[in-house]
Design an enzyme around this catalytic site. Sequence first.
Site, mmCIF file in Angstrom:
data_model
loop_
_atom_site.group_PDB
_atom_site.id
_atom_site.type_symbol
_atom_site.label_atom_id
_atom_site.label_comp_id
_atom_site.label_asym_id
_atom_site.label_seq_id
_atom_site.Cartn_x
_atom_site.Cartn_y
_atom_site.Cartn_z
ATOM 1 N N LYS A 111 -0.072 5.172 8.457
ATOM 2 C CA LYS A 111 0.610 5.355 7.157
ATOM 3 C C LYS A 111 -0.431 5.546 6.047
ATOM 4 O O LYS A 111 -0.342 6.477 5.252
ATOM 5 C CB LYS A 111 1.482 4.140 6.838
ATOM 6 N N LYS A 119 -7.509 1.810 -3.131
ATOM 7 C CA LYS A 119 -7.179 1.374 -1.762
ATOM 8 C C LYS A 119 -7.369 2.542 -0.777
ATOM 9 O O LYS A 119 -7.805 2.348 0.354
ATOM 10 C CB LYS A 119 -5.739 0.848 -1.726
ATOM 11 N N THR A 133 0.867 -1.180 0.000
ATOM 12 C CA THR A 133 0.000 0.000 0.000
ATOM 13 C C THR A 133 0.904 1.230 0.000
ATOM 14 O O THR A 133 1.629 1.474 0.968
ATOM 15 C CB THR A 133 -0.916 0.028 1.239
HETATM 16 N N1 LIG Z 1 -1.081 -6.757 7.437
HETATM 17 C C1 LIG Z 1 -2.262 -6.507 6.863
HETATM 18 O O1 LIG Z 1 -3.311 -6.905 7.365
HETATM 19 C C2 LIG Z 1 -2.321 -5.737 5.557
HETATM 20 C C3 LIG Z 1 -3.528 -5.682 4.859
HETATM 21 C C4 LIG Z 1 -3.587 -4.988 3.662
HETATM 22 C C5 LIG Z 1 -2.463 -4.331 3.174
HETATM 23 N N2 LIG Z 1 -1.290 -4.385 3.887
HETATM 24 C C6 LIG Z 1 -0.114 -3.675 3.336
HETATM 25 O O2 LIG Z 1 0.781 -4.669 2.839
HETATM 26 C C7 LIG Z 1 2.120 -4.231 3.032
HETATM 27 C C8 LIG Z 1 2.888 -5.279 3.845
HETATM 28 O O3 LIG Z 1 2.235 -5.472 5.082
HETATM 29 P P1 LIG Z 1 2.687 -6.657 6.075
HETATM 30 O O4 LIG Z 1 1.669 -6.709 7.142
HETATM 31 O O5 LIG Z 1 3.026 -7.871 5.318
HETATM 32 O O6 LIG Z 1 4.040 -6.033 6.682
HETATM 33 P P2 LIG Z 1 5.261 -6.762 7.412
HETATM 34 O O7 LIG Z 1 4.840 -8.046 8.008
HETATM 35 O O8 LIG Z 1 5.905 -5.722 8.267
HETATM 36 O O9 LIG Z 1 6.236 -7.113 6.194
HETATM 37 C C9 LIG Z 1 6.904 -6.094 5.488
HETATM 38 C C10 LIG Z 1 7.896 -6.748 4.565
HETATM 39 O O10 LIG Z 1 8.606 -5.738 3.848
HETATM 40 C C11 LIG Z 1 10.005 -5.885 4.075
HETATM 41 N N3 LIG Z 1 10.616 -4.551 4.064
HETATM 42 C C12 LIG Z 1 10.180 -3.459 4.741
HETATM 43 N N4 LIG Z 1 10.983 -2.420 4.487
HETATM 44 C C13 LIG Z 1 11.939 -2.863 3.645
HETATM 45 C C14 LIG Z 1 13.061 -2.249 3.037
HETATM 46 N N5 LIG Z 1 13.348 -0.954 3.233
HETATM 47 N N6 LIG Z 1 13.838 -3.005 2.246
HETATM 48 C C15 LIG Z 1 13.550 -4.318 2.034
HETATM 49 N N7 LIG Z 1 12.504 -4.947 2.585
HETATM 50 C C16 LIG Z 1 11.713 -4.229 3.382
HETATM 51 C C17 LIG Z 1 10.126 -6.593 5.403
HETATM 52 O O11 LIG Z 1 11.382 -7.213 5.527
HETATM 53 P P3 LIG Z 1 11.916 -7.711 6.979
HETATM 54 O O12 LIG Z 1 11.337 -9.085 7.169
HETATM 55 O O13 LIG Z 1 13.387 -7.715 6.852
HETATM 56 O O14 LIG Z 1 11.420 -6.713 7.999
HETATM 57 C C18 LIG Z 1 8.960 -7.582 5.286
HETATM 58 O O15 LIG Z 1 9.311 -8.652 4.446
HETATM 59 C C19 LIG Z 1 2.039 -2.850 3.693
HETATM 60 O O16 LIG Z 1 2.114 -1.851 2.700
HETATM 61 C C20 LIG Z 1 0.668 -2.858 4.343
HETATM 62 O O17 LIG Z 1 0.126 -1.552 4.483
HETATM 63 C C21 LIG Z 1 -1.202 -5.077 5.063
#
Ligand SMILES: NC(=O)c1ccc[n+]([C@@H]2O[C@H](COP(=O)([O-])OP(=O)(O)OC[C@H]3O[C@@H](n4cnc5c(N)ncnc54)[C@H](OP(=O)(O)O)[C@@H]3O)[C@@H](O)[C@H]2O)c1
Length: 294
Positions: free
Chosen positions: A243, A175, A100
């Site tokens: 965010k 979104k 997102t």
């Molecule tokens: N969680 C939900 O329910 C949900 C629902 C809809 C949309 N989203 C969106 O989907 C996205 C991911 O969410 P998530 O819940 O999966 O987050 P998350 O569990 O925190 O995972 C984030 C991922 O991105 C990687 N990452 C972050 N910053 C980085 C960087 N600078 N360089 C390389 N890798 C990086 C992290 O690596 P590391 O493992 O090394 O930290 C991890 O693999 C976000 O944009 C969020 O807003 C989430």
Amino acid sequence: MNRLAFIGLGVMGAPMAGHLVTAGHEVAVYNRTHEKALAWCAAHKQPESLAYATPREAAEGASMVFCCVGNDDDLRTVVLGPDGALAGLSAGAILIDHTTTSAEVAREISALCQEAGVDMLDAPVSGGEAGAVNAALTVMVGGDETVFAEAEPVIMSFARAARLMGPSGAGQLTKMVNQICIGGLLQGLSEALNFADKAGLDGRAVIDVISKGAAQSWQMENRHETMIDGAFDFGFAVNWMVKDLGICLDEAARNGADLTMTEIVKSYYGEVQEMGGGRWDTSSLIERLRRRDS
Ligand SMILES: NC(=O)c1ccc[n+]([C@@H]2O[C@H](COP(=O)([O-])OP(=O)(O)OC[C@H]3O[C@@H](n4cnc5c(N)ncnc54)[C@H](OP(=O)(O)O)[C@@H]3O)[C@@H](O)[C@H]2O)c1
């Protein structure tokens, strides 16, 4: 068999990439924290050699590269630069971003991809962790129609629905609409349940009755029990919502839309963060009301 790559094996990305394996694809992966990539390979019975040290290496030879990282800057980090995915992609490949982000960064990266003959779809998702685990996500897509037609069957490995909303950036704009709806709704639901409690009503009985009428919502159905119980250690994190609402407000500053309520709700989420609730589910707005009232 079709070589794919997935970048970002977090809460969302790991199960999404897993569904691509289940669908029969070879999936190269990259995760900043390499141990998570190795754990993903083990969990999905894939050779460790598919876990690459850079997004560029993971992307080499892939027809489609999927990303699901945190925010705009994270996306730039994994896509651009000498070790970014774009450096590894060949002309004709497709980059599909499920992060997102702002619509601006989607358009910016799409333009850079086009210079290299690579197509990009901005494809944020809704449905949360459960949607990712159960292959039941909704995917809102911006980009070219023919590119979407090619990618859609693969996206459907982890989605219940996917729809092209318009040109580059349109997925992210859709979104934003989703998040604006949810923020306002959750504040209303929080005030309603808190009011019911103050009025001496049985919250569960109230929801049982009103959820059969016009007040019904997904959040009401799926979150009222935990809101009443004060349980928030799960779900879609407040930090992500802050965010996302920030992205909405920035976009509204450009397109002139009035987001008065969204701005207020974002400030309330800021208070939840200050309460230590950054990782709580977004339904924790009710906890802010409870603490103010006590
Ligand atoms: N969680 C939900 O329910 C949900 C629902 C809809 C949309 N989203 C969106 O989907 C996205 C991911 O969410 P998530 O819940 O999966 O987050 P998350 O569990 O925190 O995972 C984030 C991922 O991105 C990687 N990452 C972050 N910053 C980085 C960087 N600078 N360089 C390389 N890798 C990086 C992290 O690596 P590391 O493992 O090394 O930290 C991890 O693999 C976000 O944009 C969020 O807003 C989430």
